[in-house]
Structures are given as C-alpha cells and as structure tokens.
Design an enzyme around this catalytic site. Structure first.
Site, mmCIF file in Angstrom:
data_model
loop_
_atom_site.group_PDB
_atom_site.id
_atom_site.type_symbol
_atom_site.label_atom_id
_atom_site.label_comp_id
_atom_site.label_asym_id
_atom_site.label_seq_id
_atom_site.Cartn_x
_atom_site.Cartn_y
_atom_site.Cartn_z
ATOM 1 N N ASP A 110 0.878 -1.189 -0.154
ATOM 2 C CA ASP A 110 -0.181 0.063 0.208
ATOM 3 C C ASP A 110 0.817 1.316 -0.088
ATOM 4 O OD1 ASP A 110 -1.729 2.081 0.461
ATOM 5 O OD2 ASP A 110 -3.002 1.062 2.033
ATOM 6 N N HIS A 131 -3.554 -0.353 -2.024
ATOM 7 C CA HIS A 131 -4.661 0.544 -1.112
ATOM 8 C C HIS A 131 -5.941 -0.153 -1.074
ATOM 9 C CE1 HIS A 131 -5.718 3.394 1.697
ATOM 10 N NE2 HIS A 131 -6.597 4.076 0.837
#
Length: 321
Positions: free
Chosen positions: A272, A302
């Site tokens: 992420d 993400h």
C-alpha cells in the site's frame, strides 16, 4: 509494486516518532464542548427506495459548529427492538452515495449509519454536505485546508462530525447505544481511529488500511496523494514545515489510538503506497485496548482486503456487539 516499507517483523514492533502535543486532550475537550453547545437536532426522514428487505432514513444532524451533516440510517425491514449499530465513515473524496450501495450491515442484522463527508463527495459516491468554513490558500484537495493552525484545520471539523455521528446514531430508538461500533476504510479508517479515541464507550472499532496516521513518516515515505498534498503545499510555502507538522500532530491517528478503549480490528496491505503499512502499524501498535487484531494482506495495494476483509468483520463484529 513490490514491498517498499519495513519487513513484517519490524512492522509488528514499529513505533511512530510523532510527538503528541502537551494540550492534545484539552484541545479536543474544548472542541467537543463547543460543538455540543449546539443542539444535535438529529432528524430521520423515511425514504422510499424501492428496497423491501431494509428501511432507510435520510439523516440530518448538527456537526461541528452546528453545521448540518447528512447521512443514511439503514435497518432490517422487520425489527422489534434496539439493534447493534455500525457507524461508518467514508474514504477520501467520497460521499454517502445512494442507499442501495449500503446493504451489507443491515443484511447482517445491524443498524447501519453512514456519515456523509463535509465538502467531499464529488470524486466518487456523491455527497450532499457542504463545508461552510473557508481557509487560507491551500493545495488542491483537503489535506492542507487551514493547516497552519489546529483551530482552522479541515480535519478538526470532520473528526468532530464523526463524534456527532455516533451521538446521532445512538439517538434513534432502533439503535442500541451500548452496542455501537465504528468502521471505515482509508480516510474512513482514520476517522474511525479518531472517534475511537474521542468516544470512550464504543463497543468495537474496525479501521481498514487507515489514512491520517503517523504524519512524520507518511509525508516523507510516499509520494502518492493524498499525503503528497502536504509535501506539495510545503514545496511552495517554504519554511512552514515545523508549523504544519505541529498542526498535524493534533490529528495524528497514533495519538488517538493511545486513547482507544474498545476492541479493535485493523487491516494493512504491505504494498500500500497510499497508506504505507508502517503508518498503519504505528496506530495499531499504539492502540491502548488489549483486545486488538490486525489482518495483513501481503500482495495488496490500497484496495487492502476488500471483500475478504468484509468477511472477516462479519465474523468479528457480532462477537463484540
């Protein structure tokens, strides 16, 4: 994107270098006290959505400054008593959208309260809540609006709205105040952590890949927005770094986490770049309640766990509500 942050063994012990302001508690006590001088004025208007398995209410309540904030309350169509309640906060740029996009928690037997996000809701999931407060010049987005002073910073208003959303949800007769939880993803996860630190009697919190944590590391580790908005602002406004970082310290999820009094389920994704895993672990490791768990998604960005994390929450939350 391959792994770019700390190895998992180091993440599990990582601690943020963010410095907590000496008046952190006083600042937030004053903020909430001033807001509560305005009547909550929570209103729930039934909406005919065409859905048959749920009842939906269009919600308006008074948030920061008494400003009207919108939301949805969705409950199963056949209810005979107060329900365990999930209050949900929305990711960056999004709004409350349409009621039929929020069916998961009511389908699982919960009352589900979704808070609209002031001033947002035009990047995706349309919103209907304006932010009537202006600010000094800011970089496009929301991260630097009023960032020169904690009193004027955008997230002071938004976090306060989050607390008032819990109060509004609890005011409805079909919700059980003693079984109220907070959840959210990304920005919504950051709001969840803040609310978890400001509301002392939540039954559970579940922040997924949370944003707004460990600002000193996040702003220097990733060049992806929204954190990069801060760097771009400071690139233009040279010499303001110390002042801006001081403001951000009042809104850092790490400091709210140190006040967390509810069981917590976090999630992090190791690839992420939007909310780097070390910043998520910084908040998780600081979370004060002993009943805490973090789900780790090794090869995800993400999007995190997505529906897999929803399945985990569907097993975890009922045991605590």
């Amino acid at each position: 994107m391959a792994l770019f942050d700390l190895p998992i063994d180091e993440l599990r012990t990582y601690r943020s270098a963010s410095v907590e302001p000496s008046d952190f508690d006083a600042f937030w006590a004053k903020t909430l006290q001033e807001t509560r001088e305005h009547d909550l004025d929570a209103r729930f208007e039934p909406v005919d959505t065409g859905l048959r398995t749920v009842q939906v209410h269009d919600v308006t309540f008074a948030g920061f400054g008494g400003h009207p904030v919108k939301g949805w309350l969705t409950v199963p169509s056949s209810v005979d008593g107060p329900l365990p309640t999930v209050v949900e906060y929305i990711g960056y740029g999004g709004g409350r959208a349409l009621p039929h996009t929020h069916l998961l928690w009511a389908s699982a037997g919960f009352a589900h309260f979704v808070m609209d996000t002031r001033g947002q809701g035009s990047a995706w999931g349309g919103g209907e809540t304006p932010d009537p407060v202006g600010s000094a010049p800011a970089f496009p987005g929301f991260m630097t609006r009023g960032v020169d002073d904690p009193e004027t910073y955008y997230y002071r208003r938004l976090f306060t709205d989050g607390v008032r959303a819990v109060e509004a949800a609890r005011s409805h007769p079909l919700t059980d105040a003693s079984r109220t939880s907070a959840i959210g993803t990304s920005q919504g996860g950051g709001i969840t952590i803040a609310v978890g630190g400001l509301v002392p009697d939540l039954a559970a919190v579940a922040p997924d890949v949370p944003f707004l944590c460990d600002f000193p590391r996040a702003t220097r580790l990733t060049d992806r927005n929204p954190y990069r908005e801060i760097g771009n602002y400071l690139q233009t406004h040279r010499g303001r770094t110390e002042r801006v970082m001081r403001t951000l310290s009042y809104f850092d999820g790490v400091h709210f986490a140190a006040r967390g009094r509810a069981p917590a389920l976090f999630s992090a994704a190791l690839e992420d770049q939007t909310c780097p895993p070390s910043t998520v672990f910084a908040a998780f490791n600081a979370w004060a309640h002993d009943d805490k768990k973090i789900e780790v998604y090794d090869f995800n960005d993400h999007e995190g766990g997505g529906p897999y994390q929803e399945a985990v929450k569907l097993r975890w939350l009922p045991a605590r509500l």
